[in-house]
Design a protein around this motif. Structure first.
Motif, PDB file in Angstrom:
ATOM      1  N   LEU A  35       0.813  -1.226   0.000  1.00  0.00           N
ATOM      2  CA  LEU A  35       0.000   0.000   0.000  1.00  0.00           C
ATOM      3  C   LEU A  35       0.840   1.266   0.000  1.00  0.00           C
ATOM      4  CD1 LEU A  35      -2.785  -1.102   2.508  1.00  0.00           C
ATOM      5  CD2 LEU A  35      -2.959  -0.911   0.011  1.00  0.00           C
ATOM      6  N   GLY A  36       2.174   1.133  -0.020  1.00  0.00           N
ATOM      7  CA  GLY A  36       3.034   2.303  -0.152  1.00  0.00           C
ATOM      8  C   GLY A  36       3.884   2.647   1.053  1.00  0.00           C
ATOM      9  N   ALA A  37       3.766   1.908   2.134  1.00  0.00           N
ATOM     10  CA  ALA A  37       4.566   2.219   3.321  1.00  0.00           C
ATOM     11  C   ALA A  37       6.008   1.765   3.122  1.00  0.00           C
ATOM     12  CB  ALA A  37       3.967   1.532   4.544  1.00  0.00           C
ATOM     13  N   THR A  38       6.935   2.520   3.692  1.00  0.00           N
ATOM     14  CA  THR A  38       8.347   2.123   3.664  1.00  0.00           C
ATOM     15  C   THR A  38       8.657   1.257   4.886  1.00  0.00           C
ATOM     16  OG1 THR A  38       9.097   4.041   4.929  1.00  0.00           O
ATOM     17  CG2 THR A  38       8.921   4.303   2.522  1.00  0.00           C
ATOM     18  N   ARG A  39       9.795   0.562   4.793  1.00  0.00           N
ATOM     19  CA  ARG A  39      10.178  -0.275   5.928  1.00  0.00           C
ATOM     20  C   ARG A  39      10.422   0.579   7.171  1.00  0.00           C
ATOM     21  NH1 ARG A  39      15.321  -4.174   5.369  1.00  0.00           N
ATOM     22  NH2 ARG A  39      16.376  -2.157   5.270  1.00  0.00           N
ATOM     23  N   GLY A  40      10.958   1.791   6.998  1.00  0.00           N
ATOM     24  CA  GLY A  40      11.197   2.670   8.131  1.00  0.00           C
ATOM     25  C   GLY A  40       9.907   3.077   8.816  1.00  0.00           C
ATOM     26  N   GLN A  41       8.863   3.369   7.996  1.00  0.00           N
ATOM     27  CA  GLN A  41       7.581   3.746   8.594  1.00  0.00           C
ATOM     28  C   GLN A  41       6.960   2.582   9.371  1.00  0.00           C
ATOM     29  OE1 GLN A  41       5.736   5.060   4.884  1.00  0.00           O
ATOM     30  NE2 GLN A  41       5.721   7.201   5.595  1.00  0.00           N
ATOM     31  N   VAL A  42       7.030   1.383   8.803  1.00  0.00           N
ATOM     32  CA  VAL A  42       6.500   0.217   9.510  1.00  0.00           C
ATOM     33  C   VAL A  42       7.284  -0.019  10.789  1.00  0.00           C
ATOM     34  CG1 VAL A  42       6.037  -2.252   9.352  1.00  0.00           C
ATOM     35  CG2 VAL A  42       5.725  -0.802   7.340  1.00  0.00           C
ATOM     36  N   ALA A  43       8.613   0.175  10.723  1.00  0.00           N
ATOM     37  CA  ALA A  43       9.451  -0.018  11.913  1.00  0.00           C
ATOM     38  C   ALA A  43       9.101   0.997  12.995  1.00  0.00           C
ATOM     39  CB  ALA A  43      10.924   0.083  11.542  1.00  0.00           C
ATOM     40  N   ARG A  44       8.859   2.266  12.587  1.00  0.00           N
ATOM     41  CA  ARG A  44       8.518   3.285  13.585  1.00  0.00           C
ATOM     42  C   ARG A  44       7.168   2.986  14.223  1.00  0.00           C
ATOM     43  NH1 ARG A  44      10.868   6.639   9.695  1.00  0.00           N
ATOM     44  NH2 ARG A  44       8.844   7.362   8.895  1.00  0.00           N
ATOM     45  N   ALA A  45       6.209   2.518  13.441  1.00  0.00           N
ATOM     46  CA  ALA A  45       4.906   2.154  14.011  1.00  0.00           C
ATOM     47  C   ALA A  45       5.047   0.992  14.993  1.00  0.00           C
ATOM     48  CB  ALA A  45       3.929   1.788  12.890  1.00  0.00           C
ATOM     49  N   THR A  46       5.880   0.015  14.629  1.00  0.00           N
ATOM     50  CA  THR A  46       6.110  -1.120  15.523  1.00  0.00           C
ATOM     51  C   THR A  46       6.808  -0.672  16.798  1.00  0.00           C
ATOM     52  OG1 THR A  46       6.300  -2.579  13.603  1.00  0.00           O
ATOM     53  CG2 THR A  46       7.142  -3.411  15.698  1.00  0.00           C
ATOM     54  N   LEU A  47       7.813   0.223  16.668  1.00  0.00           N
ATOM     55  CA  LEU A  47       8.522   0.721  17.841  1.00  0.00           C
ATOM     56  C   LEU A  47       7.588   1.504  18.750  1.00  0.00           C
ATOM     57  CD1 LEU A  47      11.172   1.135  19.376  1.00  0.00           C
ATOM     58  CD2 LEU A  47      11.599   3.158  17.951  1.00  0.00           C
ATOM     59  N   LEU A  48       6.694   2.304  18.147  1.00  0.00           N
ATOM     60  CA  LEU A  48       5.734   3.064  18.942  1.00  0.00           C
ATOM     61  C   LEU A  48       4.796   2.118  19.696  1.00  0.00           C
ATOM     62  CD1 LEU A  48       4.536   5.777  19.766  1.00  0.00           C
ATOM     63  CD2 LEU A  48       3.123   5.714  17.687  1.00  0.00           C
ATOM     64  N   GLU A  49       4.352   1.052  19.025  1.00  0.00           N
ATOM     65  CA  GLU A  49       3.493   0.065  19.675  1.00  0.00           C
ATOM     66  C   GLU A  49       4.202  -0.563  20.874  1.00  0.00           C
ATOM     67  OE1 GLU A  49       1.812  -4.440  18.734  1.00  0.00           O
ATOM     68  OE2 GLU A  49       2.580  -3.171  17.098  1.00  0.00           O
ATOM     69  N   TYR A  50       5.464  -1.001  20.668  1.00  0.00           N
ATOM     70  CA  TYR A  50       6.206  -1.633  21.757  1.00  0.00           C
ATOM     71  C   TYR A  50       6.519  -0.648  22.880  1.00  0.00           C
ATOM     72  CZ  TYR A  50       7.010  -5.708  18.751  1.00  0.00           C
ATOM     73  OH  TYR A  50       6.844  -6.820  17.965  1.00  0.00           O
ATOM     74  N   ALA A  51       6.765   0.631  22.508  1.00  0.00           N
ATOM     75  CA  ALA A  51       7.074   1.631  23.527  1.00  0.00           C
ATOM     76  C   ALA A  51       5.870   1.890  24.428  1.00  0.00           C
ATOM     77  CB  ALA A  51       7.528   2.927  22.865  1.00  0.00           C
ATOM     78  N   VAL A  52       4.666   1.951  23.826  1.00  0.00           N
ATOM     79  CA  VAL A  52       3.456   2.144  24.629  1.00  0.00           C
ATOM     80  C   VAL A  52       3.266   0.969  25.579  1.00  0.00           C
ATOM     81  CG1 VAL A  52       0.943   2.267  24.527  1.00  0.00           C
ATOM     82  CG2 VAL A  52       2.324   3.619  22.950  1.00  0.00           C
ATOM     83  N   LEU A  53       3.387  -0.246  25.045  1.00  0.00           N
ATOM     84  CA  LEU A  53       3.259  -1.424  25.892  1.00  0.00           C
ATOM     85  C   LEU A  53       4.341  -1.450  26.976  1.00  0.00           C
ATOM     86  CD1 LEU A  53       2.424  -4.331  23.403  1.00  0.00           C
ATOM     87  CD2 LEU A  53       0.921  -3.281  25.085  1.00  0.00           C
ATOM     88  N   GLY A  54       5.577  -1.128  26.571  1.00  0.00           N
ATOM     89  CA  GLY A  54       6.672  -1.150  27.527  1.00  0.00           C
ATOM     90  C   GLY A  54       6.487  -0.150  28.651  1.00  0.00           C
ATOM     91  N   GLY A  55       6.009   1.061  28.312  1.00  0.00           N
ATOM     92  CA  GLY A  55       5.795   2.070  29.350  1.00  0.00           C
ATOM     93  C   GLY A  55       4.725   1.661  30.343  1.00  0.00           C
ATOM     94  N   ILE A  56       3.610   1.137  29.822  1.00  0.00           N
ATOM     95  CA  ILE A  56       2.517   0.712  30.708  1.00  0.00           C
ATOM     96  C   ILE A  56       2.982  -0.451  31.589  1.00  0.00           C
ATOM     97  CG2 ILE A  56       0.217  -0.312  30.772  1.00  0.00           C
ATOM     98  CD1 ILE A  56      -0.380   1.157  28.150  1.00  0.00           C
ATOM     99  N   VAL A  57       3.600  -1.438  30.963  1.00  0.00           N
ATOM    100  CA  VAL A  57       4.010  -2.633  31.705  1.00  0.00           C
ATOM    101  C   VAL A  57       5.111  -2.299  32.707  1.00  0.00           C
ATOM    102  CG1 VAL A  57       5.030  -4.925  31.486  1.00  0.00           C
ATOM    103  CG2 VAL A  57       3.301  -4.180  29.862  1.00  0.00           C
ATOM    104  N   ALA A  58       6.015  -1.383  32.362  1.00  0.00           N
ATOM    105  CA  ALA A  58       7.098  -1.014  33.287  1.00  0.00           C
ATOM    106  C   ALA A  58       6.539  -0.418  34.573  1.00  0.00           C
ATOM    107  CB  ALA A  58       8.056  -0.029  32.618  1.00  0.00           C
ATOM    108  N   GLY A  59       5.513   0.440  34.437  1.00  0.00           N
ATOM    109  CA  GLY A  59       4.914   1.010  35.641  1.00  0.00           C
ATOM    110  C   GLY A  59       4.274  -0.036  36.522  1.00  0.00           C
ATOM    111  N   VAL A  60       3.539  -0.967  35.898  1.00  0.00           N
ATOM    112  CA  VAL A  60       2.910  -2.037  36.672  1.00  0.00           C
ATOM    113  C   VAL A  60       3.966  -2.954  37.270  1.00  0.00           C
ATOM    114  CG1 VAL A  60       1.395  -4.047  36.511  1.00  0.00           C
ATOM    115  CG2 VAL A  60       0.809  -1.949  35.298  1.00  0.00           C
TER     116      VAL A  60
END
Length: 827
Positions: free
Chosen positions: A740-765
């Motif tokens: 659909l036109g996404a670059t590997r860098g854009q997919v990587a940034r979306a994945t990193l953002l997903e993991y960062a959100v999960l990591g931040g929430i889980v780290a606090g708990v």
């Protein structure tokens, strides 16, 4: 047979899909087998060498007095007798101003009854000579032929102690060891009315006489002696108790590692079956039923699990040999090296049960999935396993809990520990469900990458649950170990030095007390001095019942084990809090009253008005409990579990103890003055004691770190498994986005953002859960004060969160790098 043939045929194709399962089981089984084997080796060493460690078959101890001729005669009737006197004394080079505290052991000519005592240079311990330990010789800079001043005597160094057979049974000491002849002890002036010393009478029994029978005979012959009697079957009770408690804790930590590994097993099996979905669908299309599929893959997993458990148990069996080679001197007793089947079989049983419990769910889903759905969509959710599978999972879990609790010394603690581990898994699962629920109802972000990251948290086939459980386990373990380590370090670094005096002084004679106070004022102007009277004696009866008749004493009933420090006071002591009863008036003159530690009172079920009987210099003193106190044992002041009213013990010969807080420049002058004025008093430099305590806490911390490292490795394996379980879905997502036109860098940034959100929430708990778990271990298990150091803990959790997020991104890189053409051809 058909299921077995299918299983073996698939295994011939390689184990690449089951590597994660094998790694997780090897790590968990290794931890359990290693801890169990080492504990068994140390306990076996204690049992095999009990006679040598004790110095005989039984040992009768007296405090602040020697046995009377009648008591000696009663001992002699039992067998060969050897007398040993132990006390603390100052030792130094003859003519030197500074001396150091030594643990002095005076032995008679019959010593040792068991084993061999020898000096490193082959000399003998003759009258007029002493033998310092290696540590004492190094501190004083002495060698054979030099002279040492001990009390009022000057003795020649015969040689450095080489072999001391009963050393392991002597427990913790404030100073290095020193051995001398009993005939020379009187010359030192260390034995005087009120001196703190312990007489130990070791007896070597004739063949066929049991220690218990000899103990009963001795008590009957001298019922009022106030003996504290030990036997070869429990030669070092303190060491055994420490090994048992630490072994149980590390076993449960290792079991937690195996439970964590079980999550990895589940992820590994899910990933393996996901990769085999085409094969499973083909088999079903040609007539294979779900039962055949289930049995075939269960056999595959069982073969790999059995091999992994065998490897882990084999590596665990080598742990005692490795520990002796690497840190043999740090172990409390020499372990009896060998292969111990019970801990190995137990670890193997745990491993197989864990593998079964966590593999059944994905296996059942694969069995129930129709072939059409397997061909159609690999990310489609499978049906819920049936009640039979759930019952098998529950049965395996119950077997694990039953095995752990049944083998534990403290079953309630073991049950609580396992319950906590299961509660952690449930809490992380609930957190994942909450994240998906909230993410599905949040407003959609305007940015496409943020919108994609948010959608990945709740879309069908999302890995939120697997990632939250994996990240949560790893970060909670990071936080727990960090909290424990920070607290162990803070016991010394933050709390004790702020309130610690400079010196403890022991065995100040009553007739020299005024002179001692003058010496302190002269050599250390402005120093803070506190003096208290000091005696020792065992508790012989509780509420009129002899201690020897009390059964099933709780672990906190330490007040009944051995002799206790005793004192009397008119004023309420500092660093204490009155929790029940009343303190007596300063001018009290009546029947003996006592105030005792509230923890000891609670352990014995005591209440105000009950009585305790103590043996003081062989005289039985019964006193009524007037109050309970909460004692701050970390204050490093004089804290006595049992305090008497004035007028009860003053007539008994006793000495005085003192704490002195002074400026560092004053210390050397004070020590020199003490050397010449009070040669029989013992001066303990508090910094040296704290150094020894710090070493012990460091060893404890190292043991926890070693067991925890395997748990952390299992947690990392779980994270890898979670990524492996969803690799195919991630690959399809990445390919479709690229089309659909996404670059590997854009997919990587979306994945990193997903993991960062999960990591931040889980780290606090994880921070909250790890803090709670660390508090429980520090306060309830090790009975230490809560001294958190939040900086290192927060830094550890943040670093662990960043590391795991980067690790997760690295694990997803292969999916992000997939070429659309090659992937689309397989759809």
């Amino acid at each position: 047979m058909l299921a077995l043939r299918l299983a073996l045929r698939e295994l011939r194709g390689g184990l690449s899909g089951l590597r994660l399962l094998a790694i997780c089981l090897v790590l968990g089984t290794l931890a359990l087998a290693g801890v169990g084997s080492l504990s068994s080796a140390i306990r076996s060493g204690l049992a095999d060498n009990g006679q040598t460690i004790l110095g005989g078959d039984i040992e009768a101890r007296l405090t602040q007095r020697s046995a009377t001729p009648e008591e000696r005669a009663a001992l002699a009737k039992l067998g060969r007798v050897s007398e040993v006197v132990r006390l603390r004394a100052m030792a130094g080079r003859a003519g030197a101003d500074v001396r150091v505290l030594a643990e002095l052991k005076a032995v008679d000519t019959a010593y040792p009854l068991v084993g061999t005592f020898s000096l490193a240079n082959g000399a003998t311990l003759a009258p007029g000579t002493v033998a310092p330990s290696v540590a004492l010789a190094e501190r004083l800079g002495v060698k054979a032929g030099d002279t040492l001043s001990i009390g009022t005597a000057t003795l020649r160094v015969a040689g450095i102690v080489g072999v001391e057979p009963d050393k392991a049974g002597e427990g913790f000491g404030f100073g290095p060891g020193l051995v001398m002849r009993l005939d020379d002890l009187q010359r030192t002036g260390l034995i005087a009315p009120g001196s703190l010393f312990r007489s130990q009478y070791r007896v070597l029994l004739p063949s066929g006489v049991s220690p218990k029978a000899a103990t009963a005979q001795l008590r009957a012959a001298a019922p009022d002696a106030g003996w504290q009697i030990g036997d070869r079957d429990n030669a070092a009770p303190g060491t055994r108790q420490f090994v048992d408690r630490l072994g149980q804790f590390l076993t449960l930590v290792s079991l937690t590692a195996l439970v964590v590994a079980g999550v990895g097993v589940g992820n590994g099996v899910a990933a393996y079956l996901d990769a085999k979905s085409g094969t499973i669908a083909t088999l079903k299309s040609v007539g294979a039923d779900g039962g055949l599929i289930f049995r075939s893959y269960l056999l595959q997993i069982g073969v790999v699990a059995l091999a992994a458990v065998a490897v882990g148990a084999g590596l665990g069996a080598a742990v005692p040999f490795l520990m002796v080679a690497v840190a043999g001197d740090a172990l409390p007793v020499p372990p009896a090296l060998g292969i111990y089947p019970v801990p190995l079989l137990t670890a193997g049983a745990y491993g197989l049960l864990i593998a079964l419990a966590f593999a059944l769910w994905p296996l059942a889903r694969a069995r129930a999935m129709p072939a059409a759905r397997l061909f159609r969509d690999a990310t489609e959710s499978g049906p819920r396993p049936g009640n039979g599978t759930l019952a098998l999972i529950a049965l395996a879990g119950a077997a694990i809990v039953g095995l752990a609790v049944g083998q534990a010394n403290d079953r309630l603690f073991a049950l609580g520990f396992i319950g906590g581990a299961l509660a952690l898994l449930l809490a992380l699962g609930a957190l994942a469900a909450l994240i998906r629920f909230v993410a599905a109802r949040l407003p959609r972000p305007k940015g496409p990458l943020a919108r994609l990251a948010l959608g990945n948290l709740h879309r069908p086939g999302a890995l939120t649950r697997q990632l939250v459980v994996a990240l949560g386990l790893g970060l909670t373990l990071f936080a727990t170990l960090s909290v424990i380590e920070a607290n162990l370090g803070a016991q010394i670094e933050r709390s004790l030095p702020k309130r610690a005096p400079s010196f403890f002084v022991i065995d100040v004679p009553t007739e020299g007390l005024d002179q001692f106070r003058t010496l302190v004022r002269t050599t250390a102007p402005g120093a803070t001095l506190r003096t208290v009277p000091s005696l020792r004696g065992p508790v012989t009866a509780v509420k009129g019942v002899p201690v020897a008749r009390l059964k099933n004493l709780p672990e906190d009933a330490w007040i009944l084990r051995g002799d206790r420090g005793l004192s009397y006071a008119a004023d309420f002591p500092p660093n204490n809090v009155l929790t029940a009863g009343k303190w007596w008036p300063k001018d009290y003159a009546g029947p003996p009253l006592i105030s005792i530690d509230e923890v000891a009172a609670k352990a014995l079920g005591l209440k105000i008005g009950d009585t305790l009987t103590m043996s003081v210099l062989g005289v039985e003193v019964t006193a009524t409990i007037a109050s309970f106190r909460k004692i701050d044992w970390q204050s490093l002041g004089f804290n006595f579990a049992i305090l008497f009213t004035p007028g009860t013990l003053e007539a008994a010969p006793h000495s005085w103890m003192a704490t002195i807080a002074m400026q560092p420049p004053q210390e050397r002058g004070f020590q020199a003055a003490m050397t010449w004025t009070f040669p029989t008093a013992s001066t303990v430099r508090v910094a040296d004691v704290l150094g020894q305590v710090s070493t012990l806490l460091g060893q404890l911390s190292a043991a926890i770190r070693a067991a925890g490292s395997l748990t952390l490795a299992a947690g990392i394996a779980v994270l890898i498994g979670a990524l492996a379980a969803g690799r195919r879905a991630r690959t399809y997502d990445a390919v479709l986005l690229k089309v659909l036109g996404a670059t590997r860098g854009q997919v990587a940034r979306a994945t990193l953002l997903e993991y960062a959100v999960l990591g931040g929430i889980v780290a606090g708990v994880a921070m909250l859960l790890g803090t709670a778990a660390g508090w429980y271990v520090v306060v309830q298990v090790f009975k230490l004060a809560w001294q958190p150091a939040w900086g290192p803990v927060v830094l550890t959790v943040v670093a662990g969160g960043v590391l795991t997020v980067l690790l997760a991104l690295a694990g997803s890189w292969r999916a992000l790098s997939a070429r659309p053409a090659s992937v689309l051809r397989t759809l």
